[in-house]
Design a protein around this motif. Structure first.
Motif, short mmCIF file in Angstrom:
data_model
loop_
_atom_site.label_atom_id
_atom_site.label_comp_id
_atom_site.label_asym_id
_atom_site.label_seq_id
_atom_site.Cartn_x
_atom_site.Cartn_y
_atom_site.Cartn_z
N ARG A 289 0.85 -1.19 0.00
CA ARG A 289 0.00 0.00 0.00
C ARG A 289 0.89 1.24 0.00
N THR A 330 -13.59 -0.15 3.09
CA THR A 330 -12.15 -0.07 2.90
C THR A 330 -11.83 0.58 1.55
N GLU A 398 -10.08 2.66 14.57
CA GLU A 398 -11.36 2.00 14.29
C GLU A 398 -12.00 1.56 15.60
N HIS A 423 -17.06 0.81 10.03
CA HIS A 423 -17.39 0.29 8.71
C HIS A 423 -18.90 0.13 8.59
#
Length: 570
Positions: A289, A330, A398, A423
């Motif tokens: 990433r 995501t 998160e 999420h």
């Protein structure tokens, strides 16, 4: 200091002999070429005494060498990575195709035997020149340089330095493959792949081994595309090299691992990579990433919020305490949004602490902590520690469980500004998700001050997008109101060009649902209302859902209707 002037080339002498160029002009042009660090033929074309086409036709006829019109040649079929781009640019010769043990090379001056000999030596094959027009050769060399990534800030691969995240060496290199991982070709190849990815604006790089082939894919604007299939034999060396520079255990190939590495581009810019290895049936898959710190300093205006949404967010984050939640799947840009808010608050008088898994972007002035569940450092444990560190602003990567949610909410209720992510599909369902976790409705209503849900839609390429006409029924079905169809705006569609690599899209634009928690919404929460009740009240208060925000981007010509429908199709 006098310029380094080379003797006249064979082509220059031939032009003089055939009365196409005066000797005095040839010598003057040759001297100017030396002063300007150019080749003679480049200076001749610029002087306009002869055109590139005239010179090419003369050279082919005089020296009995085939003439090729590069306008008819598809550069996509050029053999890749045969020669270093610095050699191609300095010697002005490009390998075109291979037949047996012979490489055919495009060159504008076939009397440049030194260049042909060097190419022959480098390739270890026979070399046959093909005459091309010099200006078209210039374009081909530039295209090859762009495709190879060597145009990045005019930086050659050897000028780029891969560094560890810190000065420590990898803990374990006890693996037979470790003897081969420093192979120069493998190192250069990995450098090239990384620079290509940065040039292309990729967010992720996938190295994927299969039974009979090995492929590399980039995720660009949210879409994965294959960029090459290197030889299957190098898969172990590539994986081992990446694992070493990412401080991973190269001897362990049976379990997934995570690591980080840094690509230093200059004294002022470096790109971080988050690296993950996964043992698959045919070898280790590596996913990298790309984490560009500059994305956190773009400013809130660059994220694509509508003016009223931006005002709501600025009002919320400037409050002394409360909780701001960012939701979305995501890859929807939640991290960049959070870091942008933190960067706005990052001042000497404010103490900011973050707990992340892992910290993706390094921001000076912010105390960033990587959670480590194996060592007992969970989000909840980090939060408890933060509260003893005199914080003003806390960011939790998160909220995954009730314990983390409870501590975060208590922090928001006791004079701290708390940022976090969940999420969920949209803003109203975020509140019901907290209730389902077991958080008391009263605590939710008294702590959460704003929720933003977001998606990323591909932005239409400004170079090739073109107006289109869509039936009113299609627009109405997509969510436009009859009042919107007043003829004051024009939808656009994607086309595809060289600038966007034929996709019709270049970059991405954010689509947001920004929902401040009003007193009416607080009352619905306190009475255990569901997500539909909250959504209805938010709509009454003028909060646009994701689809409506996306349609505004269509009206502005930033993206296409089909793209908005694909990313907001709940």
């Amino acid at each position: 200091m006098a310029a380094n002037i080379s003797p006249l080339t064979g082509l220059a002498r031939a032009l003089i002999q055939h009365n196409l160029l005066l000797e005095v002009d040839a010598k003057n042009l040759n001297e100017q070429a030396g002063q300007n660090n150019r080749h003679f033929i480049q200076q001749l074309v610029q002087s306009k005494k002869l055109s590139a086409k005239q010179i090419a036709e003369f050279a082919a006829r005089t020296f009995c060498i085939p003439l090729l019109d590069l306008n008819t040649f598809n550069a996509d079929y050029l053999p890749k990575n045969l020669l270093d781009q610095k050699l191609v640019a300095s010697r002005r010769c490009v390998p075109l195709y291979k037949r047996g043990n012979t490489i055919f090379v495009a060159i504008s001056d076939p009397t440049n035997l030194d260049a042909l000999d060097e190419v022959k030596f480098k390739l270890g094959t026979n070399v046959e020149p093909v005459v091309v027009e010099d200006d078209l050769l210039d374009k081909l060399i530039a295209t090859e340089a762009e495709a190879s990534g060597s145009n990045f800030n005019n930086m050659a691969l050897e000028d780029v330095d891969l560094q560890f995240e810190d000065a420590d060496a990898p803990a374990d290199t006890a693996d037979p493959a470790a003897n081969d991982i420093d192979d120069a070709p493998i190192v250069r190849y990995i450098h090239k792949v990384l620079l290509d990815a940065i040039n292309a604006g990729a967010s992720d790089i996938h190295f994927e081994p299969y039974e009979k082939f090995y492929r590399i894919r980039y995720r660009i604007d949210g879409i994965l595309s294959e960029i090459g299939q290197p030889p299957l034999a190098i898969k172990e060396k590539v994986a081992s090299r990446i694992k070493v520079i990412s401080k991973m255990n190269i001897a362990e190939k049976r379990v997934p691992q995570d690591g980080r590495m840094k690509l230093v581009l200059s004294k002022t810019r470096a790109i971080d990579f988050r690296v993950s290895s996964l043992p698959t049936l045919h070898g280790e898959k590596i996913v990298m990433r790309i984490l560009d710190p500059s994305s956190a300093t773009l400013g809130i205006d660059a994220l694509g919020y509508d003016p009223d949404q931006r005002e709501s967010i600025m009002h919320a984050i400037k409050r002394p305490y409360g909780m701001v939640l960012v939701t979305g799947p995501t890859g929807s840009g939640k991290t960049v949004s959070l870091y942008t808010c933190l960067n706005l608050l990052n001042e000497p008088g404010i103490n900011i602490s973050t707990a992340e898994d892992p910290a993706e972007i390094n921001l000076p002035g912010i105390n960033q902590v990587n959670v480590n569940d194996a060592a007992g450092l969970s989000f909840a444990a980090a939060l408890k520690s933060f509260l003893r560190q005199d914080p003003d602003v806390i960011m939790v990567g998160e909220i995954r469980d009730l314990e983390t949610a409870d501590i975060a909410i208590k922090a928001a209720q006791t004079g701290h500004m708390v940022f976090s992510t969940l999420h969920t599909n949209d803003a109203p369902t975020t509140l019901t998700r907290l209730m389902n976790m077991g958080v008391a409705p009263f605590n939710i209503a008294s702590s959460v001050i704003l929720i933003t849900a977001q998606r990323l839609a591909r932005r239409l390429c400004p170079q090739c997008k073109e107006p289109t006409t869509l039936p009113d029924e299609v627009l109405l079905r997509a969510g436009f109101s009859p009042a919107d169809l007043d003829g004051s705006w024009q939808p656009y569609r994607h086309v595809g060009c060289d600038h966007c690599k034929g996709t019709g899209y270049k970059g991405r634009v954010g689509i947001y649902q920004v929902m401040p928690i009003s007193e009416d919404i607080q009352r619905i929460i306190m009475t255990n209302g569901n997500a539909m009740d909250i959504a209805d009240q938010a709509k009454k208060e003028g909060v646009r859902d994701l689809r409506q925000s996306g349609l505004r981007k269509v009206k502005l010509g930033l993206t296409s209707l089909e793209e908005v429908e694909s990313v907001t199709n709940e």
